[in-house]
Design a protein around this motif. Structure first.
Motif, PDB file in Angstrom:
ATOM      1  N   ALA A 199     -77.922  22.430  66.402  1.00  0.00           N
ATOM      2  CA  ALA A 199     -79.358  22.291  66.113  1.00  0.00           C
ATOM      3  C   ALA A 199     -79.978  23.601  65.648  1.00  0.00           C
ATOM      4  CB  ALA A 199     -80.079  21.786  67.361  1.00  0.00           C
ATOM      5  N   GLY A 200     -79.149  24.660  65.467  1.00  0.00           N
ATOM      6  CA  GLY A 200     -79.651  25.915  64.921  1.00  0.00           C
ATOM      7  C   GLY A 200     -79.852  27.030  65.930  1.00  0.00           C
ATOM      8  N   ILE A 201     -79.482  26.815  67.186  1.00  0.00           N
ATOM      9  CA  ILE A 201     -79.624  27.852  68.214  1.00  0.00           C
ATOM     10  C   ILE A 201     -78.435  28.805  68.142  1.00  0.00           C
ATOM     11  CG2 ILE A 201     -79.908  28.294  70.685  1.00  0.00           C
ATOM     12  CD1 ILE A 201     -82.212  26.753  69.405  1.00  0.00           C
ATOM     13  N   SER A 202     -78.676  30.085  68.360  1.00  0.00           N
ATOM     14  CA  SER A 202     -77.586  31.063  68.320  1.00  0.00           C
ATOM     15  C   SER A 202     -76.613  30.828  69.466  1.00  0.00           C
ATOM     16  CB  SER A 202     -78.142  32.485  68.408  1.00  0.00           C
ATOM     17  OG  SER A 202     -78.755  32.709  69.665  1.00  0.00           O
ATOM     18  N   ALA A 203     -75.381  31.316  69.317  1.00  0.00           N
ATOM     19  CA  ALA A 203     -74.330  31.067  70.303  1.00  0.00           C
ATOM     20  C   ALA A 203     -74.703  31.594  71.681  1.00  0.00           C
ATOM     21  CB  ALA A 203     -73.023  31.704  69.830  1.00  0.00           C
ATOM     22  N   ASP A 204     -75.239  32.821  71.741  1.00  0.00           N
ATOM     23  CA  ASP A 204     -75.549  33.404  73.041  1.00  0.00           C
ATOM     24  C   ASP A 204     -76.680  32.665  73.748  1.00  0.00           C
ATOM     25  OD1 ASP A 204     -76.968  34.508  70.873  1.00  0.00           O
ATOM     26  OD2 ASP A 204     -77.642  36.193  72.080  1.00  0.00           O
ATOM     27  N   HIS A 205     -77.729  32.306  72.981  1.00  0.00           N
ATOM     28  CA  HIS A 205     -78.837  31.592  73.605  1.00  0.00           C
ATOM     29  C   HIS A 205     -78.418  30.181  74.005  1.00  0.00           C
ATOM     30  CE1 HIS A 205     -81.315  34.849  71.832  1.00  0.00           C
ATOM     31  NE2 HIS A 205     -82.084  34.599  72.876  1.00  0.00           N
ATOM     32  N   ALA A 206     -77.593  29.553  73.201  1.00  0.00           N
ATOM     33  CA  ALA A 206     -77.130  28.208  73.511  1.00  0.00           C
ATOM     34  C   ALA A 206     -76.273  28.215  74.777  1.00  0.00           C
ATOM     35  CB  ALA A 206     -76.328  27.646  72.342  1.00  0.00           C
ATOM     36  N   TRP A 207     -75.375  29.194  74.864  1.00  0.00           N
ATOM     37  CA  TRP A 207     -74.499  29.284  76.036  1.00  0.00           C
ATOM     38  C   TRP A 207     -75.308  29.587  77.292  1.00  0.00           C
ATOM     39  CZ3 TRP A 207     -69.995  27.859  77.767  1.00  0.00           C
ATOM     40  CH2 TRP A 207     -69.435  28.486  78.878  1.00  0.00           C
ATOM     41  N   ARG A 208     -76.222  30.569  77.188  1.00  0.00           N
ATOM     42  CA  ARG A 208     -77.024  30.930  78.352  1.00  0.00           C
ATOM     43  C   ARG A 208     -77.862  29.738  78.818  1.00  0.00           C
ATOM     44  NH1 ARG A 208     -78.922  35.344  80.993  1.00  0.00           N
ATOM     45  NH2 ARG A 208     -78.085  36.850  79.518  1.00  0.00           N
ATOM     46  N   SER A 209     -78.473  29.030  77.883  1.00  0.00           N
ATOM     47  CA  SER A 209     -79.313  27.895  78.243  1.00  0.00           C
ATOM     48  C   SER A 209     -78.500  26.793  78.918  1.00  0.00           C
ATOM     49  CB  SER A 209     -80.004  27.349  76.994  1.00  0.00           C
ATOM     50  OG  SER A 209     -80.789  26.216  77.319  1.00  0.00           O
ATOM     51  N   ALA A 210     -77.325  26.509  78.359  1.00  0.00           N
ATOM     52  CA  ALA A 210     -76.483  25.454  78.925  1.00  0.00           C
ATOM     53  C   ALA A 210     -75.998  25.823  80.319  1.00  0.00           C
ATOM     54  CB  ALA A 210     -75.297  25.191  78.002  1.00  0.00           C
ATOM     55  N   LEU A 211     -75.565  27.064  80.486  1.00  0.00           N
ATOM     56  CA  LEU A 211     -75.054  27.490  81.794  1.00  0.00           C
ATOM     57  C   LEU A 211     -76.165  27.633  82.822  1.00  0.00           C
ATOM     58  CD1 LEU A 211     -72.101  28.149  82.716  1.00  0.00           C
ATOM     59  CD2 LEU A 211     -72.460  27.737  80.284  1.00  0.00           C
ATOM     60  N   ASP A 212     -77.346  28.106  82.380  1.00  0.00           N
ATOM     61  CA  ASP A 212     -78.457  28.218  83.322  1.00  0.00           C
ATOM     62  C   ASP A 212     -78.846  26.853  83.873  1.00  0.00           C
ATOM     63  OD1 ASP A 212     -78.546  30.937  83.119  1.00  0.00           O
ATOM     64  OD2 ASP A 212     -80.297  31.012  81.782  1.00  0.00           O
ATOM     65  N   ALA A 213     -78.774  25.832  83.013  1.00  0.00           N
ATOM     66  CA  ALA A 213     -79.085  24.479  83.479  1.00  0.00           C
ATOM     67  C   ALA A 213     -78.058  24.021  84.520  1.00  0.00           C
ATOM     68  CB  ALA A 213     -79.109  23.509  82.297  1.00  0.00           C
TER      69      ALA A 213
END
Length: 511
Positions: A70-84
């Motif tokens: 969806a256009g999110i950078s790898a680091d932000h996507a990973w952090r967001s997924a893991l934080d959830a």
């Protein structure tokens, strides 16, 4: 204060490149952990195996890849997924899952570090007191705890992987302190009492003097206990008590003198079945068992057959998705359901038996037919080895008494010996797990119902003329020593670090 910091990175802006970057970072982080596992064994390796399994779980990474698309950078996507995921684990009703949150934080930061090229592991100076919300296994393992130090956590869990590591290394640790708030800079001094679960930041002079006095008394008591470490264990009224060792992996014995113990009461074999190494073959198992027997120099060694299942899953062996794995296919039940794995282990044990005094113990036995079936398999493999001219011996076969049904009817089992597993016996008797805070007070081996089951097992052993020992954590709890010996027990098995303390406690019984 402990604070994790991960450097930022410049995103490519291309979803395909970001997905590739995340994939490479996950693979690198996994390879890094697997490499570290290769230098470790036993409990520490098991902890890191858990992280490998999580990183290899597509369900963990799916959300991050969707976000990248969806256009999110790898680091932000990973952090967001893991934080959830971390939030979900921390808010879980089950303490077991809450305790694994620190491992997810560790995984998150490892991958972010690979993405950014930073070092995500906080550095801890020897002898420092670590204060923070929680601490990851990586951070703990990077510190030298032989130089002292302690841990004070706002959150954390007494059943977390780091808590297990801290207990094994004798590092004082207190969890669940709540928000660590103070005005201005962090405290310059903290007093940590791991036994009492107390932390005092910037103590008053009198508080510090009292703490130092208690510390000196504790150190003197430990020194006195250490002085008697090589002496036989004997109560004040003259009863000889055998003190054996619990061994999680061979390296536990590397720096130990066999003179500290009367033998080995429990060798856990799960370390041989770590998932990244695959299931061990017969030769691998034989060599490990042989080396342990050689170390013991003729003293008895009790090796437990694979106790997988419950909270010890093994990929490709245990059953996934059981509604209640603690009441499912675990221990001897799993071994009998997977006889090809069981037969190989029994063959290796028969071959090793010629190198010392070996006893083989079956976990989670509930009914006599389980022991009978295992004995038939052992006899078959022993005869096959003999027929092939392979050096071997048929070791005596005993059972762990950790199911109340086995304790109540212990005399019905044709066991060569009984070894009481107090952890599970207490859990199943009281219907309360020690890692669930709301019911942890019920998980008490000192409860009269549990002690009655122990006493009944001892009585059955005495009538049958076979040894009864206790190898669960209760053996190392010196508050329970007198109560356990009052049941008639004369053999206790503990981790090496607890030997001196237990012998000192035994010496006070009957005084």
């Amino acid at each position: 204060m402990l604070a994790a910091a991960v450097a930022g990175r410049t995103a490519s802006g291309q979803p395909a490149q970001e997905a590739a970057a995340l994939k490479a970072a996950i693979e690198d982080a996994t390879a890094e952990i697997v490499k570290l596992i290769g230098t470790l064994e036993g409990e520490v390796a098991d902890i890191l195996e858990f992280q490998v399994a999580m990183l290899e779980d597509d369900a963990l990474t799916e959300g991050a890849y969707d976000a990248i698309s969806a256009g999110i950078s790898a680091d932000h996507a990973w952090r967001s997924a893991l934080d959830a995921e971390i939030t979900g684990y921390r808010s879980a009703d089950d303490e077991y899952f809450r305790a694994r949150a620190a491992d997810l934080v560790d995984i998150r930061d490892r991958v972010l570090a690979r993405l950014s090229g930073a070092d995500a592991t906080a550095k801890i100076a020897g002898g420092a007191i670590v204060a923070g919300d929680d601490i990851s296994p990586s951070t703990f393992l990077a510190a030298d705890w032989t130089r002292g130090g302690a841990i004070a956590l706002a959150a954390g869990s007494p059943s977390s992987h780091v808590a297990m590591l801290a207990r094994a290394r004798g590092a004082p640790m207190v969890v669940g302190l709540g928000p660590l708030s103070w005005i201005g800079s962090p405290p310059s001094l903290a007093l940590v009492d791991g036994d009492a679960g107390i932390v005092v930041f910037d103590p008053e002079p009198e508080t510090r003097r009292l703490f130092e006095r208690r510390l000196a008394a504790a150190n003197a008591a430990q020194a006195a206990a250490d002085a008697g470490r090589l002496e036989p264990a004997c109560t004040a009224d003259g009863r000889q008590i055998a003190v054996l060792l619990n061994v999680a992996a061979p390296e536990d014995l590397a720096s130990l003198d066999p003179a500290i113990c009367d033998g080995i009461g429990l060798v856990r074999t799960e370390f041989l079945f770590e998932t990244s190494r695959g299931l061990p073959d017969e030769e691998t198992q034989y060599r490990v068992y042989r080396d342990i027997l050689v170390w013991a120099r003729g003293k008895p060694v009790t090796i437990r057959t694979l106790d997988a299942g419950g909270d010890k899953p093994i990929a490709g062996l245990t059953v996934d998705g059981e509604s209640n794995p603690f009441l499912g296919l675990r221990g001897i039940r799993l071994s009998l359901a997977r006889p090809e794995v069981f037969r190989m282990q029994l063959r290796a044990l028969c071959r090793a038996a010629v190198h010392g005094t070996l006893k083989v113990m079956l976990p989670m036995v509930a009914v006599p037919s389980e022991l009978d079936r295992a004995a038939e398999i052992l006899d078959t493999e022993f005869r096959d080895l003999q027929a092939k001219g392979i050096a071997c011996a048929r070791p005596p076969l005993g059972i762990m008494v950790e199911v109340p049904a086995a304790a109540l009817r212990a005399a019905d089992f044709a066991a060569a010996f009984y070894s009481i597993g107090s952890n599970d016996l207490t859990q199943y008797t009281m219907a309360a797990a020690r890692d669930i805070g709301a019911v942890a007070d019920l998980n008490d081996t000192g409860n009269l119902a549990v002690l009655a089951l122990i006493a009944g097992t001892v009585e059955a052993g005495q009538k049958r003329g076979v040894e009864v020992s206790l190898c669960g954590d209760a053996a190392a709890d010196t508050h329970l020593t007198a109560a356990l010996l009052a049941t008639g027990l004369t053999t206790l098995s503990v981790s090496p670090i607890a030997v001196a303390r237990l012998k000192a406690a035994i010496a006070k019984v009957g005084s």
